[in-house]
Motif scaffolding. Sequence first.
Motif, PDB file in Angstrom:
ATOM      1  N   TRP A 132      22.231  74.703  57.157  1.00 51.80           N
ATOM      2  CA  TRP A 132      23.040  75.016  58.217  1.00 51.80           C
ATOM      3  C   TRP A 132      24.440  74.367  58.111  1.00 51.80           C
ATOM      4  CZ3 TRP A 132      20.950  77.352  62.466  1.00 51.80           C
ATOM      5  CH2 TRP A 132      19.588  77.517  62.463  1.00 51.80           C
ATOM      6  N   SER A 133      25.377  75.277  58.463  1.00 51.39           N
ATOM      7  CA  SER A 133      26.731  74.872  58.436  1.00 51.39           C
ATOM      8  C   SER A 133      27.380  74.827  59.652  1.00 51.39           C
ATOM      9  CB  SER A 133      27.320  75.360  56.937  1.00 51.39           C
ATOM     10  OG  SER A 133      27.590  76.697  57.229  1.00 51.39           O
ATOM     11  N   CYS A 134      28.278  74.220  59.904  1.00 50.05           N
ATOM     12  CA  CYS A 134      29.250  74.078  61.274  1.00 50.05           C
ATOM     13  C   CYS A 134      30.521  74.350  60.760  1.00 50.05           C
ATOM     14  CB  CYS A 134      28.918  73.050  62.062  1.00 50.05           C
ATOM     15  SG  CYS A 134      29.676  73.246  63.747  1.00 50.05           S
ATOM     16  N   THR A 135      31.392  75.053  61.244  1.00 49.72           N
ATOM     17  CA  THR A 135      32.745  75.328  60.754  1.00 49.72           C
ATOM     18  C   THR A 135      33.476  75.220  62.175  1.00 49.72           C
ATOM     19  OG1 THR A 135      32.591  77.697  60.598  1.00 49.72           O
ATOM     20  CG2 THR A 135      32.380  76.408  58.843  1.00 49.72           C
ATOM     21  N   ASN A 136      34.977  74.985  62.047  1.00 49.13           N
ATOM     22  CA  ASN A 136      35.833  75.145  63.116  1.00 49.13           C
ATOM     23  C   ASN A 136      36.516  76.486  63.227  1.00 49.13           C
ATOM     24  OD1 ASN A 136      37.626  74.753  61.331  1.00 49.13           O
ATOM     25  ND2 ASN A 136      38.392  72.662  61.997  1.00 49.13           N
ATOM     26  N   ALA A 137      37.485  76.547  64.055  1.00 45.11           N
ATOM     27  CA  ALA A 137      38.136  77.974  64.156  1.00 45.11           C
ATOM     28  C   ALA A 137      39.099  78.063  62.822  1.00 45.11           C
ATOM     29  CB  ALA A 137      38.944  78.136  65.280  1.00 45.11           C
ATOM     30  N   SER A 138      39.370  76.872  62.131  1.00 43.15           N
ATOM     31  CA  SER A 138      40.094  77.434  60.869  1.00 43.15           C
ATOM     32  C   SER A 138      39.140  77.601  59.689  1.00 43.15           C
ATOM     33  CB  SER A 138      41.069  76.105  60.819  1.00 43.15           C
ATOM     34  OG  SER A 138      41.849  76.093  61.683  1.00 43.15           O
ATOM     35  N   GLY A 139      37.876  77.464  59.812  1.00 43.87           N
ATOM     36  CA  GLY A 139      36.991  77.752  58.764  1.00 43.87           C
ATOM     37  C   GLY A 139      36.666  76.407  57.964  1.00 43.87           C
ATOM     38  N   TYR A 140      37.181  75.278  58.397  1.00 46.39           N
ATOM     39  CA  TYR A 140      36.778  74.130  57.748  1.00 46.39           C
ATOM     40  C   TYR A 140      35.439  73.758  58.423  1.00 46.39           C
ATOM     41  CZ  TYR A 140      37.196  69.110  56.488  1.00 46.39           C
ATOM     42  OH  TYR A 140      36.885  67.718  56.166  1.00 46.39           O
ATOM     43  N   VAL A 173      27.346  63.888  68.696  1.00 45.55           N
ATOM     44  CA  VAL A 173      26.330  63.777  69.772  1.00 45.55           C
ATOM     45  C   VAL A 173      26.152  65.456  70.084  1.00 45.55           C
ATOM     46  CG1 VAL A 173      25.316  63.356  71.947  1.00 45.55           C
ATOM     47  CG2 VAL A 173      25.981  61.508  70.590  1.00 45.55           C
ATOM     48  N   GLU A 174      27.364  66.135  70.485  1.00 44.08           N
ATOM     49  CA  GLU A 174      27.552  67.484  70.629  1.00 44.08           C
ATOM     50  C   GLU A 174      27.084  68.200  69.541  1.00 44.08           C
ATOM     51  OE1 GLU A 174      31.267  68.594  73.215  1.00 44.08           O
ATOM     52  OE2 GLU A 174      31.578  66.488  72.273  1.00 44.08           O
ATOM     53  N   LEU A 175      27.601  67.870  68.219  1.00 42.11           N
ATOM     54  CA  LEU A 175      27.045  68.694  67.072  1.00 42.11           C
ATOM     55  C   LEU A 175      25.269  68.393  66.923  1.00 42.11           C
ATOM     56  CD1 LEU A 175      29.955  67.652  64.615  1.00 42.11           C
ATOM     57  CD2 LEU A 175      29.313  69.762  65.349  1.00 42.11           C
ATOM     58  N   LEU A 176      24.876  67.289  66.895  1.00 36.56           N
ATOM     59  CA  LEU A 176      23.452  66.965  67.016  1.00 36.56           C
ATOM     60  C   LEU A 176      22.852  67.977  68.172  1.00 36.56           C
ATOM     61  CD1 LEU A 176      20.830  66.195  65.844  1.00 36.56           C
ATOM     62  CD2 LEU A 176      21.087  63.883  67.393  1.00 36.56           C
ATOM     63  N   ALA A 177      23.170  68.192  69.410  1.00 35.44           N
ATOM     64  CA  ALA A 177      22.738  68.864  70.433  1.00 35.44           C
ATOM     65  C   ALA A 177      22.737  70.302  69.995  1.00 35.44           C
ATOM     66  CB  ALA A 177      23.473  68.420  71.864  1.00 35.44           C
ATOM     67  N   SER A 178      23.867  70.700  69.616  1.00 27.32           N
ATOM     68  CA  SER A 178      23.972  72.343  69.310  1.00 27.32           C
ATOM     69  C   SER A 178      23.206  72.516  68.037  1.00 27.32           C
ATOM     70  CB  SER A 178      25.418  72.556  68.947  1.00 27.32           C
ATOM     71  OG  SER A 178      26.069  71.746  67.871  1.00 27.32           O
ATOM     72  N   LEU A 179      22.937  71.378  67.170  1.00 31.68           N
ATOM     73  CA  LEU A 179      22.007  71.754  65.827  1.00 31.68           C
ATOM     74  C   LEU A 179      20.466  71.961  66.343  1.00 31.68           C
ATOM     75  CD1 LEU A 179      21.251  72.146  62.944  1.00 31.68           C
ATOM     76  CD2 LEU A 179      21.281  69.663  62.844  1.00 31.68           C
ATOM     77  N   THR A 180      20.260  70.891  67.361  1.00 36.76           N
ATOM     78  CA  THR A 180      18.739  71.033  67.940  1.00 36.76           C
ATOM     79  C   THR A 180      18.513  72.329  68.484  1.00 36.76           C
ATOM     80  OG1 THR A 180      18.811  68.453  68.188  1.00 36.76           O
ATOM     81  CG2 THR A 180      17.180  69.627  69.212  1.00 36.76           C
ATOM     82  N   ILE A 181      19.667  72.801  69.272  1.00 32.95           N
ATOM     83  CA  ILE A 181      19.128  74.349  70.193  1.00 32.95           C
ATOM     84  C   ILE A 181      19.126  75.303  68.706  1.00 32.95           C
ATOM     85  CG2 ILE A 181      20.233  75.988  71.502  1.00 32.95           C
ATOM     86  CD1 ILE A 181      21.665  73.572  72.926  1.00 32.95           C
TER      87      ILE A 181
END
Length: 190
Positions: A132-140, A173-181
């Motif tokens: 799983w990977s999470c990036t921002n709008a700049s692709g980072y 916490v928001e990253l964990l919540a979104s990953l959990t979903i």
Amino acid sequence: MTTVGLPLYLEDRTGLNNNTDYDEIYDRMFLRTSSTPPRPGGGMTTTIYELGRRSSRRSTAYGDPLVVLDFGPNGSLGTILFVQLSMSMPMGHWLRKTAMFSRSLSRKFRASDSQEYRWEFSASPDEEIPEWSCTNASGYRVAQYNLKPPGQPAYRTSGNTLTISEAFSDLAVELLASLTIMRHIHQHNL
């Protein structure tokens, strides 16, 4: 939190989506997800807590939750409640598909910093891309989550890791919540 120039390395103790501790290996952060037994009709509630220290698995006193994820019947998406903000919304509105016909496992959300972030799933364990990977709008790459492959030895750790770039640690916490979903969506083929 003190900055040290290192990402947050949160070890997921069990690898379970709804009942686990996320202990940062340098003792900078301790998070826990905890779930209620399924309700009649199939709904379930998962809560996310920030603990002040590493806890024992026998401990049941967590304090007030930071986020409450209330899933609907048959594993459907329900609502997310950010307790401190007293803000509740449907999970599908907060964590949206990246395009109308995109894969369900590519979704974006707007965090409390007003920026947009996107989670994506990579099914191939042979690739260098995290599961799983999470990036921002700049692709980072802001965060990544990896489960230990079955059969691979783990030495004094579970081998399951949520890594968050230190610059984005305020969003943990928001990253964990979104990953959990996201993991719930994957688990229930939504």
